[in-house]
Design an enzyme around this catalytic site. Structure first.
Site, short mmCIF file in Angstrom:
data_model
loop_
_atom_site.label_atom_id
_atom_site.label_comp_id
_atom_site.label_asym_id
_atom_site.label_seq_id
_atom_site.Cartn_x
_atom_site.Cartn_y
_atom_site.Cartn_z
N ASP A 1 40.38 31.05 -27.61
CA ASP A 1 41.08 30.57 -28.78
C ASP A 1 40.56 29.14 -29.04
OD1 ASP A 1 43.23 30.10 -30.71
OD2 ASP A 1 44.16 28.90 -29.13
N ASP B 1 42.33 26.34 -31.54
CA ASP B 1 43.33 25.29 -31.73
C ASP B 1 44.33 25.27 -30.58
OD1 ASP B 1 42.43 24.25 -34.27
OD2 ASP B 1 42.97 26.22 -35.05
N THR C 1 39.81 33.23 -33.13
CA THR C 1 40.73 32.23 -33.66
C THR C 1 41.27 32.60 -35.03
OG1 THR C 1 40.90 29.93 -34.37
CG2 THR C 1 38.75 30.92 -34.53
N THR D 1 41.83 30.09 -37.18
CA THR D 1 41.44 29.00 -38.09
C THR D 1 40.16 29.34 -38.87
OG1 THR D 1 41.45 26.59 -38.20
CG2 THR D 1 39.97 27.57 -36.61
C1 XBP Z 1 45.70 28.03 -35.01
C2 XBP Z 1 46.29 28.12 -36.34
C3 XBP Z 1 45.53 27.70 -37.51
C4 XBP Z 1 45.40 26.23 -37.81
C5 XBP Z 1 45.08 26.06 -39.27
O1 XBP Z 1 44.97 29.18 -34.73
O2 XBP Z 1 47.38 28.62 -36.47
O3 XBP Z 1 46.23 28.27 -38.55
O4 XBP Z 1 46.59 25.53 -37.55
O5 XBP Z 1 43.90 26.65 -39.60
P1 XBP Z 1 44.20 29.40 -33.31
P2 XBP Z 1 43.48 27.00 -41.13
O6 XBP Z 1 45.03 28.74 -32.24
O7 XBP Z 1 44.14 30.89 -33.19
O8 XBP Z 1 42.84 28.80 -33.46
O9 XBP Z 1 44.12 25.97 -42.00
O10 XBP Z 1 41.98 26.91 -41.14
O11 XBP Z 1 43.98 28.38 -41.44
MG MG Z 2 45.89 28.27 -30.32
#
Ligand code: XBP
Ligand code: MG
Length: 254
Positions: free
Chosen positions: A9, A11, A122, A124
């Site tokens: 992952d 973020d 991910t 994001t």
């Molecule tokens: C984390 C998220 C993302 C970011 C925002 O996802 O929930 O939505 O906060 O990204 P992960 P965008 O932990 O799976 O990476 O604004 O680009 O959608």
């Molecule tokens: Mg995450």
């Protein structure tokens, strides 16, 4: 069957990007559009229950801004805001503001040395992943990852398992050949839904989440001289550093 691949992952797992990265970028996009929306640290923690930036903005309006009169082209506004937010976020990463979490670079380097395959799964936006890898690891770091599954490439974002299915299929792997790294309950549900064993490293936004079903829950991956703390899951002994040997012991094949 031996461990063949690590799927990360982004973020909260590779780096603490939410509070001082995504949140700030959303607020800059709102201000730039003349909106009085502002997501403070506490509110943002609640909004993180909804994955995906566009989905999160829609949820905010529906749940927290009943006073807001949606324009006829609300969908277009969300798209514009999200594009602006991505520009703010990638610019912020470009200024070198957000480092990798402890142990991430060490584990990536060891995995590469030992011939394990790497991938990303991910929610994001792809540009955000590229910017983080470029600025927090190395300009060529994108090429370290065989598959980067990101954003709208699947219709259903985490906690749906789709993004992990997407990555596994492209790598030609079964779930028992890989292990997922996540930081949140939504991420864990997604990885477990696809049948993957999952290592959790918590952060301030996620340490109270329900991590039942995780192989192990740690505060971070650990560095020599800066060991991880075991929060729950499999009994782990040793130096407090999650390396490939320890990982192989934690997630033995069938
Ligand atoms: C984390 C998220 C993302 C970011 C925002 O996802 O929930 O939505 O906060 O990204 P992960 P965008 O932990 O799976 O990476 O604004 O680009 O959608
Ligand atoms: Mg995450």
């Amino acid at each position: 069957m031996t461990l063949e691949a690590l799927i990360f992952d982004v973020d909260g797992t590779l780096a603490d990007t939410e509070r001082d990265g995504h949140r700030i970028a959303f607020n800059r996009a709102f201000a730039g559009a003349g909106l009085d929306w502002h997501w403070d640290v506490g509110l943002y923690g609640k909004l993180l229950a909804v994955t995906g930036g566009k989905e999160r903005m829609r949820h905010y309006v529906a749940r927290y801004r009943p006073d807001y009169q949606k324009p006829a082209d609300f969908d277009a506004l969300v798209t514009r805001l999200h594009a602006a937010k991505t520009r703010h976020y990638t610019a912020l990463l470009g200024r070198g503001g957000i480092p990798l979490r402890p142990g991430v670079r060490r584990l990536l380097d060891e995995a590469r040395r030992r011939g394990l395959r790497l991938a990303i799964a991910t929610t994001t936006t792809p540009d955000n992943v590229t910017a983080l890898l470029h600025h927090a690891i190395a300009p060529e770091a994108e090429s370290w990852f065989e598959v980067i599954g990101a954003g709208d490439v699947v219709a259903a974002k985490k906690p749906a398992p789709d993004i992990y299915y997407y990555v596994l299929e492209r790598m030609g792997l079964t779930p028992s050949q890989a292990v997922a790294f996540e930081d949140s309950e939504n991420g864990l549900r997604s990885a477990r839904g696809a049948g993957l064993k999952t290592v959790i490293t918590v952060n301030d936004y996620t340490r109270t989440h329900d991590f039942g079903g995780a192989t192990v829950v740690l505060d971070h991956l650990g560095e020599p001289g800066g060991p991880f703390r075991l929060l729950s899951g499999a009994a782990v002994t040793g130096a407090g550093v999650l390396d490939i040997d320890l990982l192989a012991r934690l997630v033995p094949g069938p």
